[in-house]
Design a protein around this motif. Structure first.
Motif, mmCIF file in Angstrom:
data_model
loop_
_atom_site.group_PDB
_atom_site.id
_atom_site.type_symbol
_atom_site.label_atom_id
_atom_site.label_comp_id
_atom_site.label_asym_id
_atom_site.label_seq_id
_atom_site.Cartn_x
_atom_site.Cartn_y
_atom_site.Cartn_z
ATOM 1 N N ALA A 214 0.838 -1.194 0.000
ATOM 2 C CA ALA A 214 0.000 0.000 0.000
ATOM 3 C C ALA A 214 0.874 1.245 0.000
ATOM 4 N N VAL A 215 0.311 2.345 -0.473
ATOM 5 C CA VAL A 215 0.942 3.649 -0.300
ATOM 6 C C VAL A 215 0.743 4.058 1.150
ATOM 7 N N LEU A 216 1.830 4.404 1.811
ATOM 8 C CA LEU A 216 1.775 4.716 3.235
ATOM 9 C C LEU A 216 2.052 6.197 3.477
ATOM 10 N N PRO A 217 1.245 6.860 4.303
ATOM 11 C CA PRO A 217 1.485 8.278 4.593
ATOM 12 C C PRO A 217 2.775 8.502 5.370
ATOM 13 N N LYS A 218 3.176 7.492 6.160
ATOM 14 C CA LYS A 218 4.411 7.599 6.943
ATOM 15 C C LYS A 218 5.116 6.253 6.946
ATOM 16 N N GLY A 219 6.418 6.297 6.912
ATOM 17 C CA GLY A 219 7.200 5.094 7.107
ATOM 18 C C GLY A 219 7.395 4.213 5.903
ATOM 19 N N ALA A 258 -3.483 2.197 -8.939
ATOM 20 C CA ALA A 258 -4.708 2.192 -8.125
ATOM 21 C C ALA A 258 -4.759 3.431 -7.229
ATOM 22 N N HIS A 259 -3.602 3.847 -6.740
ATOM 23 C CA HIS A 259 -3.520 5.009 -5.860
ATOM 24 C C HIS A 259 -3.995 6.280 -6.563
ATOM 25 N N VAL A 260 -3.732 6.414 -7.868
ATOM 26 C CA VAL A 260 -4.164 7.614 -8.597
ATOM 27 C C VAL A 260 -5.534 7.415 -9.241
ATOM 28 N N GLY A 261 -6.225 6.339 -8.872
ATOM 29 C CA GLY A 261 -7.603 6.155 -9.317
ATOM 30 C C GLY A 261 -7.779 5.381 -10.596
ATOM 31 N N HIS A 262 -6.715 4.715 -11.065
ATOM 32 C CA HIS A 262 -6.811 3.971 -12.323
ATOM 33 C C HIS A 262 -6.176 2.587 -12.182
ATOM 34 N N PRO A 263 -6.839 1.703 -11.421
ATOM 35 C CA PRO A 263 -6.280 0.360 -11.221
ATOM 36 C C PRO A 263 -6.236 -0.430 -12.527
ATOM 37 N N LEU A 264 -5.421 -1.466 -12.524
ATOM 38 C CA LEU A 264 -5.264 -2.284 -13.712
ATOM 39 C C LEU A 264 -6.489 -3.168 -13.933
ATOM 40 N N LEU A 265 -6.868 -3.334 -15.184
ATOM 41 C CA LEU A 265 -7.908 -4.287 -15.516
ATOM 42 C C LEU A 265 -7.455 -5.683 -15.108
ATOM 43 N N GLY A 266 -8.359 -6.454 -14.539
ATOM 44 C CA GLY A 266 -8.065 -7.823 -14.181
ATOM 45 C C GLY A 266 -7.328 -8.006 -12.872
ATOM 46 N N ASP A 267 -7.012 -6.924 -12.176
ATOM 47 C CA ASP A 267 -6.272 -7.023 -10.917
ATOM 48 C C ASP A 267 -7.253 -7.327 -9.791
#
Length: 554
Positions: A214-219, A258-267
């Motif tokens: 995941a994208v983490l805000p810290k660490g 996915a973080h920028v709102g465009h996840p991969l198809l089939g994921d």
């Protein structure tokens, strides 16, 4: 100090996600994909092969604060009872010499053994085809010999493999120091905005789902990607993007997109099941059985000669099938003409040919019904002045006001036209699998729909003014002044015709009008077929062009 005589060594700066975690559990999570079990980690820690902030630590149950510098080493005499065995299986080879292999890894093949996948991996096949990479002959790590980078099981494409320990060390250093360029192709949901951008979003283990990243805000650890949109299907359902990664975090592209709102198809891990279901409805014959990610381009230095080597690997058939399916969409046709030219008659002919049609006039009539959005907006704006007792729109009263006051007309159009546009776009989406669909919208050109990509082609219904303002007007019961007002709200005939590639002539003969309509439909169907072929040819040209562009980038 860590004891001497070790084989593998790992060093990680713990982050916030490690707070309160046992030392052995932390290392087990970090090394799971490398085939190292928690039991082996515990043994290594207890035998003195772990450091915490430079001090030896032999307690696997030690709780972490999430700020420590952690080190762990594999003892020299450690034996891996689960060392991979040779297994046959196809491996497309793009390059081979005594120290280097470049493989086109098929989707569905795990890169190296792990606890959940002990066999049937790329490593097993490598050992079958090239026995010299085995640990007994090469001296490399027995669990993942030759592996210097990895691709997810569901990702296809280029992967470099070392055949000697010297080559592995050189390539591993190049990857670690970011002297290697890697570009992937991905098919993502939607239309990325902006069409190209850098993503600088640190990553780490998901705080609650340890099997995910995941994208983490810290660490989190540094994670940088750069995407560029290459193509978006005409309906904006999905886009083909090229993604360059500057770091090599696990699942980096999948998490970042996915973080920028465009996840991969089939994921199925980071994707959007609802959007996949919606997409499947418009592409019933095409499915994404895996995440649509392909390692397309690789630039490395040869581990012995230092020569720059570039490799291109075109996408496999399943990836191409999704792109073809996205390009195989309905030809969206707009139908326009001057008021009273016979557009409604043409729509009737199209319906008799089983062609899906949309009528803006019918849409507006529905919007003006009690309880519908148009009626509610008209009542809300004008305080019931143009509303019936049942809540519907008093159309004669509203039309009279629009004729009398142009400000009222513009205000009504500003409210209603976006709703009609939305309904029209939904109509085309619902018929995306048709060869063609037709929308009759009087103000289509004036509203700029042809420039906004709402329609692909526009057909003009041509009718002489003497018919349109004479017999046709009389048959509709329109006063000359009313028709003149309609004309004034639209572009002149010459301007409309100039925007249209097709023309249906209506000179008053119904049989001729039907023949003209059928002729144009035949031409439109041919255009739809040509467009599909052009899309296929464009894809064939894209790959070498893209590789040439990438080669010119630093």
């Amino acid at each position: 100090m860590i004891k001497t005589g070790q084989k593998r060594h790992w060093q990680i700066q713990a982050g916030n996600e490690a707070y309160g975690m046992r030392l052995d559990k932390f290392w087990a999570g970090e090394l799971a994909e490398q085939g190292v079990s928690r039991g082996r980690v515990r043994d290594w820690i207890e035998s003195g092969h772990a450091l915490v902030d430079g001090a030896a630590e032999t307690r696997g149950k030690r709780k972490l604060a999430g700020t420590e510098l952690l080190e762990l080493a594999e003892p020299a005499d450690a034996v891996n009872p689960d060392a991979p065995q040779p297994e046959s299986g196809p491996l497309p080879v793009l390059f081979e010499d005594d120290c280097l292999l470049v493989i086109d890894k098929p989707a569905g093949l795990t890169t190296h053994p792990a606890p959940g996948c002990p066999d049937n991996t790329l490593v097993n096949r490598l050992l079958h085809h090239w026995p010299d990479i085995g640990a007994d002959r090469s001296g490399m790590d027995p669990s993942r010999p030759g592996i210097v980078h990895r691709l997810d099981k569901g990702t296809s494409g280029l992967i470099a493999v070392a055949r000697t320990e010297a080559a592995r060390l050189t390539l591993a250093s190049d990857f670690a120091e970011r002297r290697v360029s890697k570009v992937y192709l991905a098919i993502v949901h939607g239309r990325p905005e902006p069409p190209a951008a850098d993503i600088d979003a640190p990553m780490g283990r998901h705080p609650s789902i340890k099997t995910r990243m995941a994208v983490l805000p810290k660490g989190g650890r540094e994670a940088r990607s750069r995407y560029r949109t290459l193509w978006t299907d005409p309906l904006g359902r999905a886009s083909l993007v090229a993604v360059r990664i500057f770091t090599g975090r696990t699942h980096q592209i999948r998490v970042h997109m996915a973080h920028v709102g465009h996840p991969l198809l089939g994921d199925t891990v980071y994707g959007d099941a609802t959007r996949m279901e919606t997409l499947a409805e418009t592409m019933p014959d095409v499915t994404a059985e895996r995440q649509m990610l392909h390692a397309f381009w690789l630039r490395i230095a040869h581990p012995e000669s230092g020569e720059t080597m570039r490799f291109l690997c075109e996408p496999p058939e399943d990836f191409m099938g999704v792109l073809r399916g996205l390009g195989r969409i309905c030809l969206r046709v707009g139908l326009v003409g001057m008021p009273g030219c016979g557009k409604s008659t043409v729509l009737g002919v199209l319906r008799s040919m089983s062609i899906a049609v949309f009528s803006a006039d019918e849409c507006v009539a529905e919007l003006y019904e009690p309880g519908h959005d148009g009626a509610e907006m008209i009542r809300g704006r004008f305080g019931g002045r143009y509303s019936l007792e049942n809540g519907g729109v008093n159309k004669p009263s509203l039309f009279a006001a629009m004729l009398e006051d142009d400000a009222v007309r513009r205000e009504v159009m500003d409210m209603v036209h976006p709703m009609v546009k939305h309904a029209c776009e939904k109509f085309f989406e619902d018929h995306a699998h048709d060869c063609l669909a037709v929308a009759e919208v009087p103000l289509l050109l004036e509203g700029g729909w042809h420039d906004d990509g709402v329609v692909d082609e526009v057909v003009y219904v041509d009718c002489p003014d003497e018919l349109r303002t004479g017999p046709f007007r009389e048959s509709r019961g329109l006063a000359p002044e009313t028709l003149a007002a309609f004309d004034s709200w639209q572009w002149p005939a010459a301007d409309k015709r100039a925007c249209c590639a097709w023309e249906i002539r209506n000179h008053g003969d119904r049989a001729v009008l039907e023949s003209e309509t059928r002729r144009v439909v035949r031409e439109l169907r041919e255009a739809a077929a040509d467009r599909g072929e052009a899309h296929e040819q464009w894809l064939e040209r894209l790959w070498p062009q893209l590789a040439e562009e990438l080669d010119g980038e630093s």
